[in-house]
Design an enzyme around this catalytic site. Structure first.
Site, short mmCIF file in Angstrom:
data_model
loop_
_atom_site.label_atom_id
_atom_site.label_comp_id
_atom_site.label_asym_id
_atom_site.label_seq_id
_atom_site.Cartn_x
_atom_site.Cartn_y
_atom_site.Cartn_z
N TYR A 133 -1.80 -0.37 10.68
CA TYR A 133 -1.87 -0.65 9.10
C TYR A 133 -0.59 -0.29 8.52
O TYR A 133 0.14 -0.82 7.72
CB TYR A 133 -3.25 -0.10 8.63
CG TYR A 133 -3.14 -0.44 7.01
CD1 TYR A 133 -3.72 -1.67 6.63
CD2 TYR A 133 -3.06 0.57 6.09
CE1 TYR A 133 -3.79 -2.00 5.29
CE2 TYR A 133 -2.90 0.19 4.69
CZ TYR A 133 -3.55 -1.00 4.32
OH TYR A 133 -3.78 -1.16 3.02
N SER B 196 0.79 -1.21 -0.07
CA SER B 196 -0.01 -0.06 0.01
C SER B 196 1.05 1.28 0.10
O SER B 196 1.84 1.20 0.49
CB SER B 196 -0.94 0.10 1.26
OG SER B 196 -1.81 1.38 1.27
#
Length: 376
Positions: A227, A199
């Protein structure tokens, strides 16, 4: 005594880093916003769906392939002729999808070569069991796509039954264990690839190898911290893995950004955030658009050569593919060799493997994992 003197010596190197500096954060967030605002423009040269060559010779494992990017990835690989293994927690849903795709594909050619196998990334024991079953086939594996991931919104920390923060386990620890234990099959594949769906959020991530669960209190836990940190840890681990894999294994290691995609990863987002997602469809990729960088990474003929070039650099980094299917660089923090090596060592400890597991697996030896015995 020597250790104490070295720790308190005036010659000691700079103070231990406890987070990103404000300049690094500004750069990181600028990358995130740039991807969000301009990803569709930057990717306008790509066809949707991405054209694929014939993949009849490939066997691919795709984790988290019953929804979102993984679902599209598995379907398109299968339609191109690949043998696709859907490694999922819900095998019933996977079998239903396979039947649906077979019906839709009927009359277009040979039946799709798909199968489902159970894999729960919230259980490292499940990862070991999956690898034992797969490796027992003595079949080659050409592409491992670590696609499954979570982004659970909220301030409350959630832990797996193995005792690890869930973002850390699902996004980093379990894929790392899976990649290592499947090395025997990947070596049989010859010119095989480990693909990590990462990501752009790793640009704002930070990893403390001594506090990967973020429980020391030095940093306040949020879902964003969990995350982004887990995604950065995955890139760092991949950097070291690429460097340590001998050239004769012919295994490429790739991390990629799929772009900002509306998928089930965001299923735990607050309702008002999901509504905002729905109101800005121009900026958000569909899963079909979001899987293009994964498919490119899995099939582009130039990837192995590019990985070999990166392996010889003084500061080795794995190949990183952007959402527009172009080679780019991971974050500045991801280039930190010292931290990456510490992340590697700590990860090996957390997933229950000895530090020499990579070398032993490459040599075909049995490796004892704390969460079960791995057997080739």
């Amino acid at each position: 005594m020597k250790k104490m003197r070295s720790e308190t010596s005036p010659l000691t190197k700079k103070k231990k880093k406890e987070g990103l500096g404000w300049i690094e954060l500004i750069r990181g967030w600028s990358c995130v916003f740039q991807e969000f605002l301009f990803q569709r423009v930057m990717s306008s040269h790509l066809q949707n769906p991405l054209p694929l060559p014939s993949l009849n010779h490939l066997t691919c494992i795709v984790t988290g392939s019953t929804s979102g990017i993984g679902r599209e990835t598995a379907r398109q690989l299968a339609e191109a002729g690949a043998h696709v293994v859907m490694a999922v927690r819900n095998t019933k849903a996977a079998h239903e999808l396979i039947q649906q795709w077979q019906n839709e594909w009927s009359g277009k050619g040979l039946p799709l070569n798909l199968e489902a196998m159970e894999l729960d990334l919230l259980s490292l024991g499940s990862v070991v069991g999956f690898c034992n079953v797969w490796n027992a086939r003595l079949s080659p594996l050409h592409v491992l796509i670590n696609n499954a991931g979570i982004f659970a919104m909220g301030e409350e920390q959630k832990f797996s039954k193995d005792g690890y923060e869930q973002h850390l386990q699902v996004n980093h620890l379990a894929p790392s264990l899976l990649s290592l234990l499947l090395l025997p099959s990947l070596i049989r594949g010859s010119s095989s690839r480990i693909i990590n769906v990462n990501s752009v959020m790793h640009y704002v991530g930070f990893v403390d190898p001594n506090d990967m669960n973020v429980v020391s209190g030095r940093r306040k836990f949020t879902s964003l911290v969990g995350y982004s940190g887990s995604k950065l840890a995955q890139v760092m681990f991949s950097n070291v893995l690429l460097k340590r894999l001998p050239q004769e294994t012919h295994i490429s290691v790739v991390c990629l950004s799929p772009g900002i995609v509306l998928t089930n990863v965001a299923r735990d987002l607050p309702r008002y955030v999901q509504v905002q997602y729905a109101l800005i469809p121009y900026f958000i990729f569909s899963p079909q658009e979001g899987c293009r960088s994964t498919l490119f990474s899995a099939t582009d003929a130039q990837i192995p050569e590019h990985c070999e070039k990166l392996k010889t650099d003084d500061k080795p980094i794995c190949t990183f593919i952007s959402q527009d299917c172009k080679h780019t660089k991971p974050s500045e923090e991801a280039h930190n060799i010292e931290t990456a090596n510490r992340v590697w060592e700590k990860t090996m400890e957390l997933i229950g493997l000895p530090l020499d597991a990579l070398e032993r697996l490459i040599e075909g030896q049995e490796v004892q994992c704390r969460y079960g015995t791995h057997q080739e």
